[in-house]
Design a protein around this motif. Structure first.
Motif, PDB file in Angstrom:
ATOM      1  N   TRP A   1       0.836  -1.208   0.000  1.00 44.41           N
ATOM      2  CA  TRP A   1       0.000   0.000   0.000  1.00 44.41           C
ATOM      3  C   TRP A   1       0.864   1.249   0.000  1.00 44.41           C
ATOM      4  N   LEU A   2       1.907   1.243   0.828  1.00 53.84           N
ATOM      5  CA  LEU A   2       2.702   2.467   0.945  1.00 53.84           C
ATOM      6  C   LEU A   2       3.498   2.761  -0.320  1.00 53.84           C
ATOM      7  N   LEU A   3       3.796   1.732  -1.100  1.00 57.91           N
ATOM      8  CA  LEU A   3       4.565   1.951  -2.327  1.00 57.91           C
ATOM      9  C   LEU A   3       3.695   1.804  -3.562  1.00 57.91           C
ATOM     10  N   THR A   4       2.394   1.794  -3.372  1.00 53.86           N
ATOM     11  CA  THR A   4       1.509   1.522  -4.497  1.00 53.86           C
ATOM     12  C   THR A   4       1.554   2.642  -5.524  1.00 53.86           C
ATOM     13  N   ARG A   5       1.347   2.266  -6.775  1.00 55.35           N
ATOM     14  CA  ARG A   5       1.164   3.297  -7.798  1.00 55.35           C
ATOM     15  C   ARG A   5      -0.236   3.200  -8.373  1.00 55.35           C
ATOM     16  N   ASP A   6      -1.042   2.342  -7.759  1.00 59.74           N
ATOM     17  CA  ASP A   6      -2.414   2.149  -8.229  1.00 59.74           C
ATOM     18  C   ASP A   6      -3.249   3.383  -7.860  1.00 59.74           C
ATOM     19  N   HIS A   7      -3.843   3.991  -8.857  1.00 62.45           N
ATOM     20  CA  HIS A   7      -4.605   5.216  -8.594  1.00 62.45           C
ATOM     21  C   HIS A   7      -5.749   4.979  -7.618  1.00 62.45           C
ATOM     22  N   LYS A   8      -6.298   3.756  -7.600  1.00 64.66           N
ATOM     23  CA  LYS A   8      -7.430   3.483  -6.711  1.00 64.66           C
ATOM     24  C   LYS A   8      -6.977   3.475  -5.255  1.00 64.66           C
ATOM     25  N   ARG A   9      -5.812   2.847  -5.028  1.00 66.76           N
ATOM     26  CA  ARG A   9      -5.288   2.831  -3.656  1.00 66.76           C
ATOM     27  C   ARG A   9      -4.898   4.235  -3.220  1.00 66.76           C
ATOM     28  N   ILE A  10      -4.286   4.988  -4.131  1.00 63.91           N
ATOM     29  CA  ILE A  10      -3.895   6.355  -3.764  1.00 63.91           C
ATOM     30  C   ILE A  10      -5.136   7.181  -3.463  1.00 63.91           C
ATOM     31  N   GLY A  11      -6.172   6.974  -4.278  1.00 63.09           N
ATOM     32  CA  GLY A  11      -7.438   7.671  -4.020  1.00 63.09           C
ATOM     33  C   GLY A  11      -7.971   7.334  -2.645  1.00 63.09           C
ATOM     34  N   LEU A  12      -7.918   6.062  -2.301  1.00 64.51           N
ATOM     35  CA  LEU A  12      -8.437   5.635  -0.997  1.00 64.51           C
ATOM     36  C   LEU A  12      -7.580   6.195   0.141  1.00 64.51           C
ATOM     37  N   MET A  13      -6.252   6.199  -0.070  1.00 64.27           N
ATOM     38  CA  MET A  13      -5.378   6.753   0.960  1.00 64.27           C
ATOM     39  C   MET A  13      -5.637   8.247   1.134  1.00 64.27           C
ATOM     40  N   TYR A  14      -5.908   8.925   0.027  1.00 67.24           N
ATOM     41  CA  TYR A  14      -6.293  10.336   0.116  1.00 67.24           C
ATOM     42  C   TYR A  14      -7.595  10.470   0.894  1.00 67.24           C
ATOM     43  N   LEU A  15      -8.529   9.541   0.634  1.00 69.91           N
ATOM     44  CA  LEU A  15      -9.819   9.630   1.311  1.00 69.91           C
ATOM     45  C   LEU A  15      -9.633   9.527   2.822  1.00 69.91           C
ATOM     46  N   TYR A  16      -8.812   8.566   3.264  1.00 73.78           N
ATOM     47  CA  TYR A  16      -8.546   8.454   4.705  1.00 73.78           C
ATOM     48  C   TYR A  16      -7.966   9.758   5.239  1.00 73.78           C
ATOM     49  N   ALA A  17      -6.976  10.274   4.505  1.00 71.60           N
ATOM     50  CA  ALA A  17      -6.273  11.466   4.998  1.00 71.60           C
ATOM     51  C   ALA A  17      -7.213  12.654   5.099  1.00 71.60           C
ATOM     52  N   ILE A  18      -8.001  12.868   4.051  1.00 65.97           N
ATOM     53  CA  ILE A  18      -8.848  14.077   4.091  1.00 65.97           C
ATOM     54  C   ILE A  18      -9.990  13.906   5.078  1.00 65.97           C
ATOM     55  N   MET A  19     -10.449  12.659   5.300  1.00 71.55           N
ATOM     56  CA  MET A  19     -11.497  12.482   6.293  1.00 71.55           C
ATOM     57  C   MET A  19     -10.953  12.782   7.687  1.00 71.55           C
ATOM     58  N   THR A  20      -9.688  12.440   7.913  1.00 64.43           N
ATOM     59  CA  THR A  20      -9.060  12.786   9.189  1.00 64.43           C
ATOM     60  C   THR A  20      -9.017  14.308   9.348  1.00 64.43           C
ATOM     61  N   ALA A  21      -8.614  14.978   8.258  1.00 64.13           N
ATOM     62  CA  ALA A  21      -8.565  16.442   8.309  1.00 64.13           C
ATOM     63  C   ALA A  21      -9.959  17.016   8.549  1.00 64.13           C
ATOM     64  N   PHE A  22     -10.952  16.405   7.896  1.00 61.87           N
ATOM     65  CA  PHE A  22     -12.335  16.887   8.041  1.00 61.87           C
ATOM     66  C   PHE A  22     -12.793  16.743   9.488  1.00 61.87           C
ATOM     67  N   LEU A  23     -12.445  15.609  10.086  1.00 65.73           N
ATOM     68  CA  LEU A  23     -12.801  15.377  11.487  1.00 65.73           C
ATOM     69  C   LEU A  23     -12.160  16.442  12.370  1.00 65.73           C
ATOM     70  N   LEU A  24     -10.871  16.695  12.135  1.00 68.53           N
ATOM     71  CA  LEU A  24     -10.138  17.660  12.943  1.00 68.53           C
ATOM     72  C   LEU A  24     -10.733  19.062  12.779  1.00 68.53           C
ATOM     73  N   GLY A  25     -10.928  19.452  11.523  1.00 71.34           N
ATOM     74  CA  GLY A  25     -11.524  20.764  11.255  1.00 71.34           C
ATOM     75  C   GLY A  25     -12.911  20.856  11.855  1.00 71.34           C
ATOM     76  N   GLY A  26     -13.651  19.750  11.809  1.00 72.79           N
ATOM     77  CA  GLY A  26     -14.999  19.731  12.358  1.00 72.79           C
ATOM     78  C   GLY A  26     -14.990  19.912  13.864  1.00 72.79           C
ATOM     79  N   ILE A  27     -14.018  19.289  14.527  1.00 73.87           N
ATOM     80  CA  ILE A  27     -13.932  19.439  15.987  1.00 73.87           C
ATOM     81  C   ILE A  27     -13.669  20.900  16.343  1.00 73.87           C
ATOM     82  N   PHE A  28     -12.752  21.534  15.598  1.00 78.94           N
ATOM     83  CA  PHE A  28     -12.508  22.960  15.852  1.00 78.94           C
ATOM     84  C   PHE A  28     -13.780  23.769  15.639  1.00 78.94           C
ATOM     85  N   ALA A  29     -14.536  23.421  14.591  1.00 85.50           N
ATOM     86  CA  ALA A  29     -15.773  24.152  14.298  1.00 85.50           C
ATOM     87  C   ALA A  29     -16.749  24.015  15.460  1.00 85.50           C
TER      88      ALA A  29
END
Lengths: 138, 539, 215
Positions: free
Chosen positions: B19-47
C-alpha cells in the motif's frame, strides 16, 4: 488509445539552424546592451522588452520546438503568458490608481522603512518621512 | 446472488508495504480519502468548539487567544487540508481513470508522490498547532502575519508544500484526460465529472504557483524583512492581498467545480434521464475556470484598493453568475420528467441544488460594491461561503461518497440510516448557517470572540444547529464504516449507471478492466439503453 | 495484456505505445513549465508594481549592477541553451558520445554562470546592498532603495536555484547517457530537461534587461 493529431516522427533540425538561432540571440543581446547606453526616456523599457520578447520567441519557437510540435504546447505556453499578464494588469489597475478620489490613499502607510531610522540613514533628508499615517477622517 | 470478487485492488497485492509503495490510482485515491477524512474530522472538531464558545457572549469554554487560533485552524485545515484535495484527490484519483477507461493516471509515481507531499504538508500544518498555533485567520494577511508571535512559518510552509501536491494532481489529470481516454471516447463523450476535473486541474496548475511564491515571500518577509508586503519596511500590505487572492479566488472554484461535476453525474443517474445541455455544462466548467481568474479583487473592496479596480472587479464578478446559472438550469431541466429515485446520493444532489443556489445568489449580492461595504467581514460572508463550500462542495462530496462507496468497497451502506443522516445534515446545516445570514445583515462582525447581547438568540440557534449537523455526521460515520464490513454486496452496477466505472466489478481489480472498454454509447444515453441495477432490491 | 508483446523496456504498462508515453511526458512537462512561468510571475508582478511606484529609485539603483557581467552571463546562458539543444539533436541521431560532450559543456556553462553570479553577489554583500533590513548602503538617492535589491535578490536568487536544479538533472543525465540508458528511440528525459533548461534561459532573457539595462 486516443491520439490528438500527433506527429509521430520527431523533428531533427539541422545543426545550422541551432547555431543560427544562437548567433541571432547573441546579436540581439549586443543590440539591446548597446541601445541601453542611450536614453530614450520612457521608451527604454519598450525597446528592451521588444528585444527580450523577440529573443524569447526565438528560444521558444526553435530551441523548444514550438514551431514544429503539436500546437497544444504552444497554447499551454501562451496561456501561461496571458494569465501572467492578467495578474499584472489587474493588479496595476489598483496600484496605479489609488489616488483617483483620495490622494492620501496612494500614500504608503510609512513612507520610509524603519531601517532608515537608525544611524546609517541615506544622504537625503528624512525629516518629513517619519511615521506618516494618512488622515482618514476626511 | 452477488458475491465480492476474490481479487480486487483492495487485497491484490497484500501487505502494508504494497500500500505504501503503491502506484495504483485506486489505492492512492483511498489513501487520500482516509487522509482528508481525518482532516475533516479535525476541522470539524474545531468548528464545534468555536460554535460552542459563541453560544453566549463572553467566555464559555476557551479564552480569546485560543479562540483566534481555533478559528484560524478550522479555516486553514478545512480549506487546505480538506476541501481543496477532497474531491479531486480522493474521488478524482479513484474514479477518473475508471471513467475514461484507462489503466491508471498518466504519471502514477507522481501521483503517489503527491500523496506523500500532502502528508508532509499536513504534518507541517499540524506541527504549527503544537508550537503555538496560528491566529491570523486562514488568509495570513500582512502585516499581522509578519508580526504575530504564533508559528505562522510552519503553517505557511505546510500550505506551500500542499500546493505542490495540488499541482501534481492537476498536472496528472490534464495529461491523463488528454492522452489516456479509451478508444472512441471523444471530448464530448466524456462524463461531465471528467470535464469538471479538467477545468479544476487547469485552475490548479495556473493558480497554485502564485500561492507558492506568495507564501515564500511571506516567509522571507517574516524572517528577513524584505519590504515587499510589510508597510514598516516600505512594502504594501494590499499587494499581499492581490497575490493571495489571485490564487485563493480561483481556489474557490478548485473547491466547487469538482462538486458540480459530481452533481452532473448524480442528477442524470438518479433521474434515469439523459443530461440536458451536455455541452453547455461542459463549457460552463471551462467558463468558470476562466472567469475565476478575473475577479479576485472582490475580496478587497474595503482594503483600500483603487476605486477603479474595485469597479472592474465588481463588474467582472457578475459574470461568474452566468456559467453557474447555466449549470443549475441544466440540472433542473434534466430532472424535469425524469424518473427520479430519491436515494441518498440524489438527496445530497438536491440539497446541493438548494443550498448552492442560495450560496451563489448571496455571492451576487456581495459582488455588488455598495452592498459589500455593509456586509464585508460580517457573518453574512461566513454564511455565504459556508453555503457555497459546505452546502455546495461538501454536499456534493457526500453525494459522491455515497454514490461511489459501493465501488470503493463492493458493499452497500444502509439506505435507511443514510436518509436519516442526510435529513439531519440538511436541517442542521440550515439552522446553523441561515441564522448567520441574519446575524450578518444585522452587523455581527465575523471572527469576533465576544458580542452584544442582542445577537445571542441567533448565535444560540446557530450553535444548536451545529449539534444537529454534528449528529448527522456521527450517524454517517457509523453506518459507512459498518457498510465496509457488513454491508450488502453491491455488485458491479448498483445504481444502473452508464459510465465506464460501473462496467468493472466492485471493488475493481488491480488492472481496472479485464479488457480496455470501448465506447458503445454515450455516458448519459438513458433514452437508448436501460441499464440493469445489480443490487437485488433496495430497502 | 496482449500489448506486452514487443513491449520496450522503458514503456510503462499503462501506456499503449511509445508515442503515447512520449507525448504524455511532453504534455506534462509543458504544464510544469506553465507553473514555473506563474511562479516567477508573482515576482515579475512585484517588480512591475514597485518599479511603477518608484521609477527613479529603480533607475538609480540599477546603475550599481554590472552591465558587463550581466551581458557575459546572458551570453553564457544562450550558448548553454544551444549546446543543450544540440545534445538532444545528437541523441536523436544516436550519436551518444557527442551528446555526452554537449551535456558536459552545458553543465560547465551553467557552473560558469553561477561563478559570475557569485562574484556579483559577493560584491553587493560587501557594499551592503542587501535585501530588506540588511541594507546598509548609503549611496543611492531616494526613498527605500532596499526594495530594488530585495526584488533583485529574490528574482535572480530564484533563477539561480533553478540553474542549480537544472545542473543536478544534467549531471544525472550525463551518468545515464554514459550508462547507455538513452537511444534515438528513448531520450525523453534529455528532451524534458532541455525544455526546462530553455525556460531557465528564457526567464533570464527577461531578467537581464529588467535589472541590468533599464532598471
Amino acid at each position: 488509445m486516443n491520439k490528438e493529431a500527433t506527429h509521430t516522427v520527431p523533428h531533427i533540425l539541422p545543426m545550422k539552424l541551432y547555431l543560427g538561432v544562437g548567433a541571432a540571440l547573441i546579436v540581439l543581446t549586443a543590440i539591446t546592451v548597446t541601445v541601453s547606453f542611450f536614453n530614450f526616456g520612457p521608451y527604454n523599457l519598450v525597446v528592451a522588452m521588444l528585444v527580450a520578447a523577440t529573443k524569447a520567441s526565438l528560444v521558444a519557437l526553435f530551441f523548444m520546438h514550438l514551431k514544429y510540435d503539436n500546437k497544444i504546447y504552444l497554447v499551454i505556453f501562451l496561456t501561461s503568458v496571458v494569465f501572467l499578464a492578467v495578474f499584472i494588469v489587474l493588479t496595476m489597475f489598483d496600484t496605479l490608481r489609488r489616488d483617483d478620489i483620495d490622494e492620501l490613499k496612494a500614500e504608503p502607510i510609512r513612507r520610509e522603512a524603519i531601517i532608515y531610522d537608525s544611524v546609517q540613514a541615506p544622504k537625503h533628508d528624512t525629516a518629513d518621512s517619519t511615521f506618516k499615517v494618512p488622515d482618514t477622517t476626511e | 446472488m452477488n458475491k465480492l470478487p476474490d481479487k480486487s485492488y483492495l487485497n491484490d497485492p497484500k501487505g502494508l508495504k504494497s500500500w505504501l509503495l503503491t502506484r495504483d490510482h485506486k489505492r492512492i485515491g483511498l489513501m487520500y480519502l482516509y487522509a482528508i477524512m481525518t482532516a475533516f474530522l479535525l476541522g470539524g472538531i474545531f468548528a464545534m468548539i468555536i460554535r460552542l464558545e459563541l453560544l453566549s457572549p463572553g467566555k464559555d469554554l476557551i479564552d480569546a487567544d485560543t479562540y483566534n487560533q481555533f478559528f484560524t485552524l478550522h479555516g486553514a485545515i478545512m480549506i487546505f487540508l480538506f476541501i481543496i484535495p477532497s474531491i479531486p484527490a480522493a474521488f478524482g484519483n479513484f474514479v477518473l481513470p475508471l471513467m475514461i477507461g484507462a489503466k491508471d493516471v498518466a504519471f502514477p509515481r507522481l501521483n503517489l508522490a503527491s500523496w506523500y507531499i500532502y502528508i508532509l504538508g499536513s504534518l507541517f500544518a499540524l506541527y504549527s498547532i503544537i508550537t503555538g498555533a496560528v491566529d491570523t485567520g486562514w488568509t495570513f494577511y500582512t502585516p499581522y502575519s509578519t508580526e504575530t508571535t504564533t508559528s505562522v512559518i510552519s503553517m505557511t510552509l505546510g500550505v506551500f508544500i500542499l500546493g505542490f501536491s495540488s499541482i501534481f494532481t492537476g498536472l496528472n489529470f490534464i495529461v491523463t484526460i488528454h492522452k489516456l481516454r479509451a478508444p472512441g471516447m471523444t471530448w464530448f463523450k466524456m462524463p461531465l465529472f471528467v470535464w469538471a476535473l479538467y477545468a479544476t486541474a487547469i485552475i490548479q496548475v495556473l493558480a497554485t504557483p502564485v500561492l507558492g511564491i506568495t507564501l515564500i515571500l511571506l516567509i522571507i518577509e517574516r524572517v528577513v524583512g524584505i519590504g515587499i508586503f510589510d508597510p514598516a519596511m516600505g512594502g504594501d500590505p494590499v499587494l499581499y492581498q492581490h497575490f493571495f487572492w489571485f490564487y485563493s479566488h480561483p481556489a474557490v472554484y478548485i473547491m466547487i467545480l469538482p462538486g458540480m461535476g459530481i452533481i452532473s453525474e448524480l442528477i442524470s443517474v438518479f433521474s434515469h434521464k439523459k443530461i440536458f445541455g451536455y455541452k453547455a455544462i461542459a463549457f460552463s466548467s471551462l467558463g468558470i475556470a476562466f472567469v475565476s481568474f478575473l475577479v479576485w479583487g472582490h475580496h478587497m473592496f474595503v482594503s483600500g484598493q483603487s476605486e477603479l479596480a474595485a469597479m472592474i472587479f465588481s463588474f467582472l464578478t457578475f459574470f461568474v453568475g452566468i456559467p453557474s446559472g447555466i449549470k443549475v438550469f441544466n440540472w433542473v431541466t434534466t430532472m424535469y420528467r425524469g424518473s427520479i429515485s430519491l436515494e441518498a446520493p440524489m438527496l445530497y444532489a438536491l440539497s446541493f441544488l438548494f443550498l448552492f443556489t442560495i450560496g451563489g445568489l448571496t455571492g451576487i449580492f456581495l459582488g455588488a460594491l455598495s452592498v459589500d461595504v455593509h456586509l464585508h467581514d460580517t457573518y453574512f460572508i461566513v454564511a455565504h461561503f459556508h453555503y457555497v463550500m459546505m452546502g455546495g462542495t461538501v454536499m456534493a462530496f457526500l453525494g459522491g461518497l455515497h454514490y461511489w462507496w459501493p465501488k470503493f468497497w463492493g458493499r452497500m451502506y444502509s439506505e435507511f440510516w443514510a436518509r436519516i443522516s442526510v435529513a439531519l445534515i440538511f436541517v442542521g446545516f440550515n439552522v446553523t448557517f441561515f441564522s448567520q445570514f441574519i446575524l450578518g445583515s444585522q452587523g455581527m462582525p465575523r471572527r469576533y470572540y465576544n458580542y452584544l447581547d442582542q445577537y445571542q438568540p441567533l448565535h444560540g440557534f446557530s450553535t444548536f444547529g451545529s449539534w444537529i449537523l454534528g449528529l448527522g455526521f456521527v450517524v454517517m460515520a457509523v453506518y459507512l464504516i459498518h457498510a465496509i464490513f457488513r454491508g450488502k454486496v453491491a455488485g458491479a452496477n448498483p445504481w444502473g449507471a452508464l459510465t465506464f466505472e460501473w462496467t468493472t466489478p466492485s471493488p475493481p481489480p488491480h488492472e481496472n478492466f479485464d479488457k480496455i472498454p470501448t465506447m458503445e454509447h454515450g455516458p448519459y444515453d438513458y433514452d437508448k439503453i436501460v441499464p440493469r441495477s445489480t443490487l437485488a432490491e433496495s430497502d | 495484456m496482449d500489448q506486452t508483446v514487443g513491449h520496450p523496456e522503458f514503456l510503462q504498462h499503462h501506456f499503449s505505445d511509445v508515442e503515447q508515453q512520449r507525448e504524455s511526458a511532453k504534455l506534462g512537462m509543458w504544464i510544469f513549465l506553465l507553473t514555473e512561468v506563474l511562479l516567477f510571475g508573482g515576482l515579475f508582478c512585484a517588480y512591475s508594481i514597485y518599479r511603477s511606484w518608484n521609477p527613479e529609485i529603480f533607475h538609480n539603483a540599477h546603475r550599481f549592477l554590472d552591465v558587463y557581467l550581466g551581458t557575459l552571463n546572458t551570453v553564457v546562458l544562450i550558448v548553454s541553451s544551444v549546446t543543450m539543444a544540440l545534445a538532444i539533436r545528437s541523441m536523436q541521431l544516436d550519436r551518444k558520445k557527442q551528446t555526452l560532450i554537449f551535456l558536459i559543456v552545458t553543465l560547465a556553462l551553467a557552473a560558469a554562470f553561477l561563478v559570475v553570479k557569485y562574484f556579483e553577489y559577493s560584491h553587493k554583500f560587501h557594499l551592503g546592498q542587501l535585501p530588506g533590513k540588511f541594507y546598509t548602503f548609503t549611496g543611492i538617492e531616494g526613498t527605500n532603495p532596499h526594495i530594488f535589491f530585495s526584488v533583485y535578490f529574490l528574482m535572480t536568487g530564484l533563477h539561480g536555484i533553478h540553474v542549480i536544479g537544472g545542473m543536478a538533472v544534467i549531471t544525472w543525465l550525463i551518468f545515464k547517457t554514459r550508462g547507455r540508458t538513452f537511444s534515438s528511440q528513448y531520450y525523453t528525459p534529455i528532451e524534458m530537461t532541455g525544455l526546462y533548461w530553455h525556460l531557465v534561459d528564457l526567464i533570464w532573457i527577461f531578467l537581464f534587461p529588467l535589472f541590468y539595462l533599464v532598471g
